[in-house]
Design an enzyme around this catalytic site. Structure first.
Site, short mmCIF file in Angstrom:
data_model
loop_
_atom_site.label_atom_id
_atom_site.label_comp_id
_atom_site.label_asym_id
_atom_site.label_seq_id
_atom_site.Cartn_x
_atom_site.Cartn_y
_atom_site.Cartn_z
N LYS A 94 7.36 -1.39 6.92
CA LYS A 94 7.43 -0.09 6.24
C LYS A 94 8.69 -0.04 5.40
O LYS A 94 9.77 -0.44 5.86
CB LYS A 94 7.34 1.07 7.23
CG LYS A 94 8.14 0.96 8.48
CD LYS A 94 7.94 2.17 9.39
CE LYS A 94 8.54 1.94 10.76
NZ LYS A 94 8.52 3.07 11.65
N LYS A 154 2.35 4.47 1.48
CA LYS A 154 2.47 4.95 2.86
C LYS A 154 2.35 6.47 2.81
O LYS A 154 3.28 7.16 2.42
CB LYS A 154 3.81 4.52 3.47
CG LYS A 154 3.96 4.94 4.91
CD LYS A 154 5.27 4.45 5.48
CE LYS A 154 5.35 4.66 6.98
NZ LYS A 154 4.99 6.00 7.43
N GLU A 211 5.54 8.59 1.52
CA GLU A 211 6.83 8.29 2.17
C GLU A 211 7.45 7.00 1.68
O GLU A 211 8.60 6.71 1.97
CB GLU A 211 6.59 8.11 3.67
CG GLU A 211 6.59 9.36 4.47
CD GLU A 211 6.62 9.03 5.96
OE1 GLU A 211 5.74 8.26 6.41
OE2 GLU A 211 7.53 9.51 6.65
N LYS A 255 1.98 -5.52 3.72
CA LYS A 255 1.20 -6.20 4.76
C LYS A 255 0.80 -7.61 4.33
O LYS A 255 0.41 -7.80 3.16
CB LYS A 255 -0.08 -5.40 5.05
CG LYS A 255 0.17 -3.97 5.51
CD LYS A 255 -1.14 -3.23 5.70
CE LYS A 255 -0.89 -1.80 6.17
NZ LYS A 255 -2.14 -1.01 6.26
N GLU A 304 0.85 -1.19 0.00
CA GLU A 304 0.00 0.00 0.00
C GLU A 304 0.88 1.24 0.00
O GLU A 304 2.00 1.19 0.53
CB GLU A 304 -0.86 0.03 1.29
CG GLU A 304 -1.83 -1.10 1.41
CD GLU A 304 -2.60 -1.08 2.74
OE1 GLU A 304 -2.23 -0.30 3.65
OE2 GLU A 304 -3.56 -1.84 2.88
N GLU A 348 -5.35 7.43 7.26
CA GLU A 348 -4.33 8.47 7.31
C GLU A 348 -4.98 9.75 6.78
O GLU A 348 -5.63 9.74 5.73
CB GLU A 348 -3.13 8.06 6.44
CG GLU A 348 -1.93 8.97 6.56
CD GLU A 348 -1.08 8.76 7.83
OE1 GLU A 348 -1.49 7.99 8.73
OE2 GLU A 348 -0.01 9.37 7.91
N ARG A 355 -2.18 9.91 11.54
CA ARG A 355 -3.11 8.79 11.68
C ARG A 355 -4.44 9.27 12.24
O ARG A 355 -4.47 10.12 13.14
CB ARG A 355 -2.52 7.73 12.61
CG ARG A 355 -3.26 6.41 12.54
CD ARG A 355 -2.32 5.29 12.79
NE ARG A 355 -2.91 3.98 12.69
CZ ARG A 355 -2.18 2.87 12.79
NH1 ARG A 355 -0.89 2.93 12.98
NH2 ARG A 355 -2.75 1.69 12.68
#
Ligand code: ATP
Length: 629
Positions: free
Chosen positions: A474, A297, A449, A454, A295, A350, A302
């Site tokens: 990450k 980032k 970023e 996941k 995904e 987010e 958050r």
């Protein structure tokens, strides 16, 4: 060695069934805990005290627990207990008949206001006996209620009222009580008691007070204790509220706890966190054999969005702070994004700054300029778009134990995208290095970023509240060189500037946090990465936080002593070229091969203030070790 009923008598607290828990007994337990570093001994002391409380004064268990944690309410209510040093010094001076200067001098010598209060109090017997209620024993509910009152006092005359309340407590204190009371009021108990230990002891005490427990064989006892600890830890990460957990425990014991305490909209759960990685091959090694997803980032803040059965909507930060008033625009739009059958839910998102004309993401720096309080929708200058990546609760049911694949499907079925306002995170199910690399490049071009990788299916893909899980990785763009991740560090001191920086602080002393020893360990001096306006902002904010002495819970070397010390109050994100072993910095001391040495950062550079992290959420010494190893 245990603090048992006999010991309670020793401290003059004849604790009878049905009577309030004597504060002296709790302090005696704190004293015992402080005197050892052995985990099992600490657990024995506290478990024993909780057992007595459950058996003798169950109605005070909640207050006892809160005093052990130095809190007056659930963490997510964010009530600051810390009372300024100068206020406490004033109260101690008045109660013990000393001048404030004398108390300050003692503090400079001893370094712990708690010890100063104890010694001043105990050497002033004749004066303290002048106060009529000297013989009245302090109780846990009395101390707790006073602390709660102090925390709630605001406004004009609150300082005077706070001093009065503190003095009343100090007058009734004796022996070791002033030490722990003062430390509690300062906001740091400093006895090496981590929250995880408190949870373990609570679980053990409930198992041990069960009549059947004594009849069990040894192996069965251990099994019961381990199961109880697992249950309480997992329940607490879903529902971090002792206000809910303690009554449920007293009513139905540990066995029925899960049934009564579940993820509840309105009470934020501790978010699942990601593990850093250093390369794409690293990522592929970790997820081997699993179906996984990549995904974007997003570089924002958050937002955990809760919709309650009664139609109320709340939004909480990474830190469980209530951000509802900060985002009236989100509250408004989320009702449109939820489909008609979507009644109650917890959505993990987010919040990202968004350019409404160009329809593109804007960097975090833009979001950070948004107002936090009293936000009126019409006056909002920084627009945001919401990117949803997980659904944790839907229409009365917790989804935490479902796989990410199932949760994602339910999320996609329950919400709809709204252009420029609400979107699902962009993702692909990549399978090889080339695909991941090109998706990483794409994410960077889109102002993200990097990627979050996941695991999608199987037991490894459940939502793990509060865990830094290896099932979420990450991958940031600059992972691929040097130190994998940036660090979030606490500013504990500063050095006056020279030349152009004469009127501000020119450099700062930073520290990481060691939760096991409850201390801040220095890690570097930093003077790079600041614009002139950054330095001015830091000076204006931090000059109010200066303290006369370093806190007793700062671990530093004299060779790195700054010109001024601060209360731990702000977290900064910092990048470094590398980490090295250091004879003068104390990060992760005792945890690396050379026992007397710590870790320091090479060429640290300031990136930004982390408004969403409290000092205790800073990078831990264990995380520093993980970067090194
Ligand atoms: P920590 O230092 O505790 O790991 P952090 O706040 O510094 O956390 P990162 O570790 O850099 O953050 O990344 C995790 C954060 O990334 C999440 O808390 C969330 O705010 C953000 N994020 C952005 N996109 C996603 C996504 N697709 N899935 C999960 N989190 C995301």
């Amino acid at each position: 060695k245990l603090v048992d009923q006999k010991d309670m008598k020793d401290v003059g607290a004849d604790w009878k069934k049905g009577e309030p828990v004597p504060y002296a007994g709790l302090c005696k337990t704190f004293e015992a805990i402080e005197s050892t570093t052995k985990r099992l001994e600490i657990q024995e002391y506290l478990t024993s005290f909780f057992k007595h409380t459950i058996e003798l004064s169950p109605g005070n268990l909640l207050e006892t627990l809160y005093l052990c944690l130095n809190r007056v309410c659930p963490e997510y209510e964010n009530v600051e207990l810390g009372i300024g040093e100068s206020l406490l010094i004033k109260a101690i001076a008045e109660v013990t008949g000393r001048t404030t200067q004398k108390v300050k001098n003692e503090l400079a010598k001893v370094g712990d206001l708690g010890k100063v209060a104890r010694d001043s109090k105990n050497s002033q017997k004749s004066i303290s006996s002048m106060f009529g209620n000297r013989d009245k024993l302090l109780t846990v509910p009395k101390v707790f209620n006073s602390m709660k009152k102090i925390a709630s006092l605001t406004g004009h005359s609150s300082q005077d009222l706070k001093i009065k309340e503190i003095q009343n407590l100090l007058i009734s204190c004796r022996d070791e009580e002033p030490k722990f009371l003062t430390r509690s009021l300062e906001g740091k108990l400093r006895i090496g008691l981590a929250e995880q230990t408190v949870l373990i002891c609570l679980a053990q005490a409930f198992v041990m007070t069960d009549k059947e427990y004594e009849k069990l064989a040894k192996a069965k006892k251990t099994e019961e204790l381990n199961n109880a600890i697992k249950t309480i830890k997992s329940v607490y990460s879903e529902l971090p509220s002792y206000d809910k957990i303690v009554p449920a425990l007293l009513k139905g014991g540990i066995k029925n706890l899960r049934e009564h305490c579940k993820l509840t909209p309105g009470i934020p759960l501790k978010p699942m966190l990601a593990h850093p990685t250093k390369s794409i091959t690293d990522v592929l090694d970790s997820v081997e054999g699993h179906k996984f997803t990549c995904e974007f980032k997003y570089d924002g803040e958050r937002g955990q969005i809760h919709r309650l059965e009664d139609g109320t909507t709340k939004i909480f930060s990474r830190n469980l702070e209530d951000n509802t008033v900060k985002y009236p625009d989100i509250i408004e739009r989320i009702s449109k994004a939820a489909k008609t059958n979507t009644k109650s839910y917890v959505l993990d998102c987010e919040v990202v700054a968004w350019d409404l004309e160009k329809h593109i993401l804007l960097p975090f720096q833009v979001l950070s300029t948004r107002k936090r309080k009293d936000v009126k929708e019409a006056e909002i200058k920084v627009s945001v778009c919401l990117f949803a990546f997980d659904l944790l609760y839907l229409n009365g049911e917790s989804l935490l134990k479902k796989s990410l694949e199932e949760r994602r499907k339910l999320m996609n079925d329950s919400f709809q995208e709204i252009e420029d306002e609400f979107s699902f995170v962009q993702n692909i199910n990549a399978t090889n290095i080339e695909e991941i690399q090109s998706y990483l490049d794409e994410s960077i071009k889109a102002n993200c970023e990097g990627l979050m990788v996941k695991i999608l299916d199987g037991l490894e893909s459940t939502y793990e509240p509060s865990k830094r899980s290896r099932n979420w990785l990450k991958l940031k763009k600059d992972y691929l060189s040097g130190v994998g991740d940036s660090l979030d560090l606490v500013v504990v001191g500063a050095f006056y500037g020279r030349g152009k920086r004469t009127n501000v602080y020119g450099a700062f002393l930073l520290a990481c946090y060691d939760p096991e020893h409850e201390e801040y360990q220095t890690i570097c001096k930093i003077g790079t990465g600041f614009s002139d306006s950054d330095l001015e902002t830091h000076f204006n904010y931090l000059k109010e936080k200066e303290t006369s002495e370093p806190k007793s819970y700062f671990n530093y070397d004299k060779g790195t002593k700054p010109d001024v010390w601060f209360e731990p109050c702000q977290v900064w994100e910092v990048k470094a070229a590398d980490l090295s072993i250091s004879p003068i910095y104390k990060a992760a001391i005792g945890q690396i091969s050379e026992a007397s040495k710590g870790v320091s950062l090479r060429f640290p550079r300031f990136i930004r203030i982390r408004e969403d992290k409290k000092p205790e959420d800073a990078t831990t010494s264990e995380q520093v070790i993980n970067i090194i190893c």
